[in-house]
Design a protein around this motif. Structure first.
Motif, PDB file in Angstrom:
ATOM      1  N   SER A 138       8.214  21.624   2.558  1.00  0.00           N
ATOM      2  CA  SER A 138       7.525  19.566   3.267  1.00  0.00           C
ATOM      3  C   SER A 138       7.212  19.465   4.546  1.00  0.00           C
ATOM      4  O   SER A 138       7.899  20.434   5.516  1.00  0.00           O
ATOM      5  CB  SER A 138       8.286  18.565   2.766  1.00  0.00           C
ATOM      6  N   ARG A 139       5.682  19.504   5.421  1.00  0.00           N
ATOM      7  CA  ARG A 139       5.208  19.193   6.025  1.00  0.00           C
ATOM      8  C   ARG A 139       6.119  18.361   7.128  1.00  0.00           C
ATOM      9  O   ARG A 139       6.435  18.152   8.114  1.00  0.00           O
ATOM     10  CB  ARG A 139       4.071  19.632   6.397  1.00  0.00           C
ATOM     11  N   ILE A 140       5.750  17.055   5.717  1.00  0.00           N
ATOM     12  CA  ILE A 140       6.487  15.190   6.954  1.00  0.00           C
ATOM     13  C   ILE A 140       7.946  15.797   6.799  1.00  0.00           C
ATOM     14  O   ILE A 140       8.453  15.294   8.046  1.00  0.00           O
ATOM     15  CB  ILE A 140       5.935  14.609   5.687  1.00  0.00           C
ATOM     16  N   ARG A 141       9.046  16.353   6.308  1.00  0.00           N
ATOM     17  CA  ARG A 141      10.254  16.251   6.339  1.00  0.00           C
ATOM     18  C   ARG A 141      10.533  17.032   8.032  1.00  0.00           C
ATOM     19  O   ARG A 141      11.434  16.975   8.628  1.00  0.00           O
ATOM     20  CB  ARG A 141      10.836  17.527   5.341  1.00  0.00           C
ATOM     21  N   THR A 142       9.555  18.077   7.729  1.00  0.00           N
ATOM     22  CA  THR A 142       9.728  19.217   9.396  1.00  0.00           C
ATOM     23  C   THR A 142       9.030  18.134  10.652  1.00  0.00           C
ATOM     24  O   THR A 142       9.779  18.477  11.117  1.00  0.00           O
ATOM     25  CB  THR A 142       8.847  20.292   9.122  1.00  0.00           C
ATOM     26  N   ARG A 143       8.302  17.315   9.782  1.00  0.00           N
ATOM     27  CA  ARG A 143       7.857  16.212  11.419  1.00  0.00           C
ATOM     28  C   ARG A 143       9.026  15.890  11.771  1.00  0.00           C
ATOM     29  O   ARG A 143       9.394  15.632  12.862  1.00  0.00           O
ATOM     30  CB  ARG A 143       6.580  15.742  11.106  1.00  0.00           C
ATOM     31  N   GLY A 157      11.819  14.484  -4.081  1.00  0.00           N
ATOM     32  CA  GLY A 157      11.999  15.906  -4.760  1.00  0.00           C
ATOM     33  C   GLY A 157      12.473  16.808  -4.165  1.00  0.00           C
ATOM     34  O   GLY A 157      13.272  16.398  -3.716  1.00  0.00           O
ATOM     35  N   ASP A 158      11.546  18.202  -4.371  1.00  0.00           N
ATOM     36  CA  ASP A 158      11.819  19.481  -4.103  1.00  0.00           C
ATOM     37  C   ASP A 158      12.123  18.821  -2.717  1.00  0.00           C
ATOM     38  O   ASP A 158      12.633  20.178  -1.337  1.00  0.00           O
ATOM     39  CB  ASP A 158      10.286  20.666  -3.875  1.00  0.00           C
ATOM     40  N   ALA A 159      11.065  17.919  -1.585  1.00  0.00           N
ATOM     41  CA  ALA A 159      11.136  17.894  -0.177  1.00  0.00           C
ATOM     42  C   ALA A 159      12.845  17.249  -0.157  1.00  0.00           C
ATOM     43  O   ALA A 159      12.939  17.725   1.432  1.00  0.00           O
ATOM     44  CB  ALA A 159      10.573  16.603   0.165  1.00  0.00           C
ATOM     45  N   VAL A 180      -2.487  17.342   3.674  1.00  0.00           N
ATOM     46  CA  VAL A 180      -1.767  16.198   4.669  1.00  0.00           C
ATOM     47  C   VAL A 180      -0.660  17.230   5.623  1.00  0.00           C
ATOM     48  O   VAL A 180      -0.130  17.645   5.150  1.00  0.00           O
ATOM     49  CB  VAL A 180      -1.135  15.851   3.634  1.00  0.00           C
ATOM     50  N   GLU A 181      -1.099  16.942   6.915  1.00  0.00           N
ATOM     51  CA  GLU A 181      -0.020  17.984   8.446  1.00  0.00           C
ATOM     52  C   GLU A 181       0.546  16.576   8.301  1.00  0.00           C
ATOM     53  O   GLU A 181       1.966  16.930   8.963  1.00  0.00           O
ATOM     54  CB  GLU A 181      -1.234  18.361   8.567  1.00  0.00           C
ATOM     55  N   SER A 182       0.678  15.860   8.545  1.00  0.00           N
ATOM     56  CA  SER A 182       1.791  14.736   8.862  1.00  0.00           C
ATOM     57  C   SER A 182       1.338  13.218   8.543  1.00  0.00           C
ATOM     58  O   SER A 182       0.300  12.947   7.851  1.00  0.00           O
ATOM     59  CB  SER A 182       0.892  14.812  10.711  1.00  0.00           C
ATOM     60  N   ASP A 183       2.604  11.721   7.977  1.00  0.00           N
ATOM     61  CA  ASP A 183       2.247  10.673   7.584  1.00  0.00           C
ATOM     62  C   ASP A 183       1.385  10.093   8.499  1.00  0.00           C
ATOM     63  O   ASP A 183       0.891   8.638   7.977  1.00  0.00           O
ATOM     64  CB  ASP A 183       3.936  10.404   6.772  1.00  0.00           C
ATOM     65  N   LYS A 214       0.487  -1.306  -0.219  1.00  0.00           N
ATOM     66  CA  LYS A 214      -0.138   0.191  -0.002  1.00  0.00           C
ATOM     67  C   LYS A 214       0.650   1.291  -0.015  1.00  0.00           C
ATOM     68  O   LYS A 214       1.814   1.465   0.862  1.00  0.00           O
ATOM     69  CB  LYS A 214      -1.068   0.213   1.073  1.00  0.00           C
ATOM     70  N   ILE A 215       0.385   1.384  -0.958  1.00  0.00           N
ATOM     71  CA  ILE A 215       1.850   3.231  -1.415  1.00  0.00           C
ATOM     72  C   ILE A 215       0.408   4.424  -1.388  1.00  0.00           C
ATOM     73  O   ILE A 215      -0.200   3.956  -1.786  1.00  0.00           O
ATOM     74  CB  ILE A 215       2.753   3.057  -2.375  1.00  0.00           C
ATOM     75  N   VAL A 216       1.201   5.075  -0.531  1.00  0.00           N
ATOM     76  CA  VAL A 216       1.018   6.702  -0.502  1.00  0.00           C
ATOM     77  C   VAL A 216       1.937   7.783  -0.832  1.00  0.00           C
ATOM     78  O   VAL A 216       2.982   7.429  -0.155  1.00  0.00           O
ATOM     79  CB  VAL A 216      -0.012   7.554   0.961  1.00  0.00           C
ATOM     80  N   CYS A 217       1.662   9.027  -2.079  1.00  0.00           N
ATOM     81  CA  CYS A 217       2.483   9.345  -2.859  1.00  0.00           C
ATOM     82  C   CYS A 217       1.489  10.795  -1.914  1.00  0.00           C
ATOM     83  O   CYS A 217       0.789  11.235  -2.285  1.00  0.00           O
ATOM     84  CB  CYS A 217       2.502   9.597  -4.135  1.00  0.00           C
ATOM     85  N   VAL A 218       2.634  11.537  -0.966  1.00  0.00           N
ATOM     86  CA  VAL A 218       1.531  12.611  -0.357  1.00  0.00           C
ATOM     87  C   VAL A 218       2.392  13.945  -1.208  1.00  0.00           C
ATOM     88  O   VAL A 218       3.088  14.621  -1.224  1.00  0.00           O
ATOM     89  CB  VAL A 218       2.128  13.153   1.107  1.00  0.00           C
TER      90      VAL A 218
END
Length: 782
Positions: free
Chosen positions: A140-145, A275-277, A120-123, A2-6
């Motif tokens: 990227s919010r996920i990178r920041t988290r 990518g840019d993240a 999307v705020e979080s993984d 199960k793959i999710v691309c945010v």
């Protein structure tokens, strides 16, 4: 899986598409904050090579993209009322919206689920995901988290840019430079569909503020740019899709680089940045989209080769990171070089370079495109430029004669004319007895003088016994040494057309050490046959902490004595017949110890601000310049960057160069480092050339580039772009005294003179290399 691309940008959509094609059983979802088939942005560019790669991985989407893209080979420069063009560069341009719409439609065809208008705020919002790809952009919010794991380094660059469009169509990737009363603006322009071109306007912060653009809204900014680039726009308007923004639409580029690209989150899902993240590349070489697409391709490749199941995720991610990091870093470095070029071109190049040389500098700004690569892209343009460059150097050629490569054009300083731009660097040999050069030095320097270089530099020669680095260093403190040097100089003059230079220096706190092969920088053993000697420097210091002896600070009496030692050595160098004199003020040696704040902690008139730190080296230089014949040139070697926080930087190097120029220096020999063992040097091909370039343009003095210059292509690129006037080549000349002759033969320049005794070898070498080149040419038969 199960793959999710945010994030529904190029990375997320393309990875989702490729993984679904790899295995239709994968449950793949792409989550995007915008509405279906709605996106923002103008055109994006990437290379033909990326397009070829995409054809291999999904021919259907590649075919649709190919029908929509605009392809062009030419780069056009508009500068100082001139228009210059070079071909063979190979770019693909497509509207960002069109590209994403194609990928969205293709994802739907293969069964990728697209979810729109979801923030999307979080993984953690996807607890059932096996693999989550965070393609949520530069912020990227996920990178920041998970910043403590990903360890992002985010650098905000100084230039301002505004991303616009226009209905005027351009048939080349166009760079337009316009001068205002406050400084230079540049536009990056390219067509991306049959109706629209991207039009990015960029300028330094101080120029932006001087025109009050920091207080202008989007409409006012557009109106300003339309006036500035009116000739180029030819009546067309500039368009913006950022009118919804409050305040200024001008941005600063942010460079993102992450130490770690993936992790496993507390919910058990593997999370990867893409990518840019995870990395950004400046628009100056248009690699952001390329990086994103090829990130997606490489991770899919890893799953294809290793197995696309849960148990293979960590191995695939780790190998993907290791593989992509190398290529991403290479592209980021190239983009960084290009970005820095545009950041400084107004102050450094626009006012100083002729349009022809400015064009060459622009084309080679990233250092990925070299001289010979330009020949492959557009041979006619390059040969025309070589003829222009050679004519400026005083080379008279008829139209039926081949062009002269820039490295083989002459260069004159005062009364000395060098036959080409190659210099044999001073290289310590530690092979003297009592400072007297002997047969070894005659062979060493004589062989290199016969090897094709224009100038051969003797190693740092010391002005007194306590000025030596090691007991094996040469000297010029007595007449016996002077006579020995004269014999070498006379031989070089009698048996070659090379000039020969003397480099004078004093080791300071780095003296009294063993020869390099016995332990570099280690002090002489206390019980050895060669006793240590007392050390002096600008301030007390210990070069190797806990190992080297401490030097003491020079007194005024010491300064007077050392200055007169330099003068006496200069007179002996004059009597020996040297053509050129260089003063060594680099690498932490005595005069360098005054220049660097890392080693100069004096509280008198010789310490503190740079003006004071320069005082004693300039005092020595002026005394030496007065003793050295006025018709002969003098250069100064400096460390342009200490590579240690708190040390000298390239900005100080410019001020140092200006001071020596005012005192009568003709050339700055621009090196770096070796001042402190705490240094952290960024090595790489031609890594010190940017320092020589900056000194040359900003201080207005000829420079000599050094450091990892190892082939003719490097020398030609540096000299042709005006980054330096001469190139000092060290290690390659150690490996091959005739390096210059070999490099000439490699690039097919047969006019260089060889020693008459070696002419049979010249013909054979040139014939062999010509056969090898023909055999390697495309289409040749085995």
């Amino acid at each position: 899986m199960k793959i999710v691309c945010v994030g529904g940008g190029p990375a997320g959509l393309y990875f989702g598409l490729l993984m679904k094609r790899l295995n239709a059983a994968h449950d793949v979802t792409v989550v995007e904050r915008n509405r279906p088939y709605d996106t923002f942005g103008w055109g994006v560019v990437f290379s033909d090579a990326t397009m070829d790669n995409m054809r291999q991985w999904d021919a259907e989407s590649a075919a649709t993209i190919q029908q929509a893209f605009n392809h062009w080979d030419d780069i056009e420069l508009r500068f100082k009322g001139r228009t210059l063009r070079s071909g063979g560069h190979g770019f693909v341009g497509i509207g960002r919206k069109k590209l994403l719409n194609i990928l969205q439609a293709r994802c739907e065809q293969v069964g990728v689920k697209l979810v729109f208008e979801r923030e999307v705020e979080s993984d953690a919002e996807f607890p059932d995901a096996d693999l989550l790809i965070a393609c949520d952009g530069i912020n990227s919010r996920i990178r920041t988290r998970h910043a403590s794991t990903f360890q992002p380094e985010i650098v905000t660059r100084p230039n301002r840019y505004i991303w616009l469009g226009t209905k005027r169509l351009f048939d080349a990737f166009t760079f337009d430079f316009q001068r205002t009363e406050h400084g230079w603006f540049q536009a990056h322009i390219y067509k991306f569909d049959d109706q629209t071109s991207t039009f990015i306007v960029e300028c330094p912060e101080h120029v932006w503020r001087a025109h009050a653009l920091d207080r202008a809204d989007t409409d006012a900014s557009i109106a300003f740019c339309e006036r500035l680039f009116a000739d180029t726009l030819q009546g067309e308007k500039l368009l913006s899709n950022a009118r919804h923004l409050r305040g200024s639409a001008w941005l600063n580029f942010q460079r993102v680089a992450c130490a770690q690209w993936w992790l496993r989150n507390p919910q058990g899902a593997y999370v990867a940045l893409m990518g840019d993240a995870v990395h950004t590349a400046h628009f100056a070489i248009g690699s952001g989209t390329k990086l994103a697409l090829e990130d997606a391709i490489e991770l899919t490749r890893q799953f294809r080769d290793l197995g696309d199941t849960m148990e293979h995720i960590p191995q695939a991610l780790q190998q993907w990171q290791e593989t992509r990091r190398v290529e991403a870093l290479r592209l980021q470095n190239a983009a960084w070089n290009a970005m820095e070029w545009f950041e400084v071109c107004g102050d450094r190049y626009c006012d100083h370079l002729a349009p022809e040389q400015f064009m060459y500098s622009l084309l080679t700004r990233s250092q990925r495109i070299s001289h010979e690569n330009l020949r492959l892209r557009d041979k006619a343009w390059l040969e025309g430029y070589e003829r222009w460059f050679a004519a400026r150097a005083g080379v008279d050629r008829s139209a039926d004669q081949p062009a002269v490569p820039p490295m083989f054009t002459p260069f004159k300083v005062r009364s000395v004319q060098l036959k080409n731009r190659v210099v044999v660097s001073p290289m310590a040999q530690y092979s003297c007895a009592d400072g007297v050069p002997g047969p070894y030095h005659l062979v060493h320097l004589g062989a290199r003088a016969m090897g094709g270089a224009a100038l051969v530099c003797a190693e740092m020669t010391c002005t007194s016994p306590d000025a030596r680095i090691t007991p094996g260093c040469p000297g010029l403190w007595n007449d016996e040494q002077g006579e020995a040097w004269k014999a070498i100089v006379d031989w070089v003059h009698a048996n070659s057309d090379a000039k020969i230079a003397m480099q004078l220096g004093h080791a300071g706190a780095k003296g009294s050490t063993r020869r390099a092969w016995d332990g570099i920088d280690l002090p002489l053993p206390a019980d050895g046959p060669e006793p240590n000697w007392p050390l002096i420097s600008a301030s007390p210091q210990q070069y190797l902490a806990g190992v080297s002896p401490f030097s003491r600070a020079m007194t005024r009496e010491d300064m007077d004595r050392v200055r007169e030692d330099f003068v006496a050595a200069t007179r002996r160098a004059t009597a020996a017949g040297f053509d050129w004199l260089e003063l060594h003020c680099a690498h932490g040696y005595l005069l360098s110890s005054f220049l660097s704040p890392l080693t100069n902690r004096r509280e008198d008139d010789y310490g503190g601000p740079l003006e004071n730190r320069l005082r004693y080296p300039l005092e020595v230089f002026r005394a030496v310049r007065e003793a050295w014949p006025a018709h002969l040139p003098m250069s100064v070697r400096i460390s342009a960057h200490d590579w240690v926080p708190g040390g000298n930087t390239p900005a100080e190097a410019v001020d140092i160069a200006r001071a020596f120029k005012a005192a009568g220096a003709d050339v700055m020999d621009v090196s770096s480092g070796q001042v402190s063992k705490d240094e952290h040097v960024t090595f790489g091909r031609m890594f010190q050339t940017p320092f020589a370039d900056r000194v040359r343009q900003e201080a207005g003095i000829a420079t000599m580039a050094v450091g990892a210059i190892s082939e003719a292509d490097h020398v030609n690129s540096i000299v042709a772009a005006g980054r330096a006037d001469l190139c000092a080549v060290a290690r390659p000349h150690l490996a091959n005294p005739a390096w210059t002759l070999l490099e000439a033969a490699k690039i097919g320049f047969t006019e260089i003179a060889w020693p008459k005794q070696y002419l049979a070898a010249k013909r054979q070498l040139e014939s062999n290399l010509a056969r090898e080149k023909a055999a390697a040419a495309p289409g040749s038969r085995p």
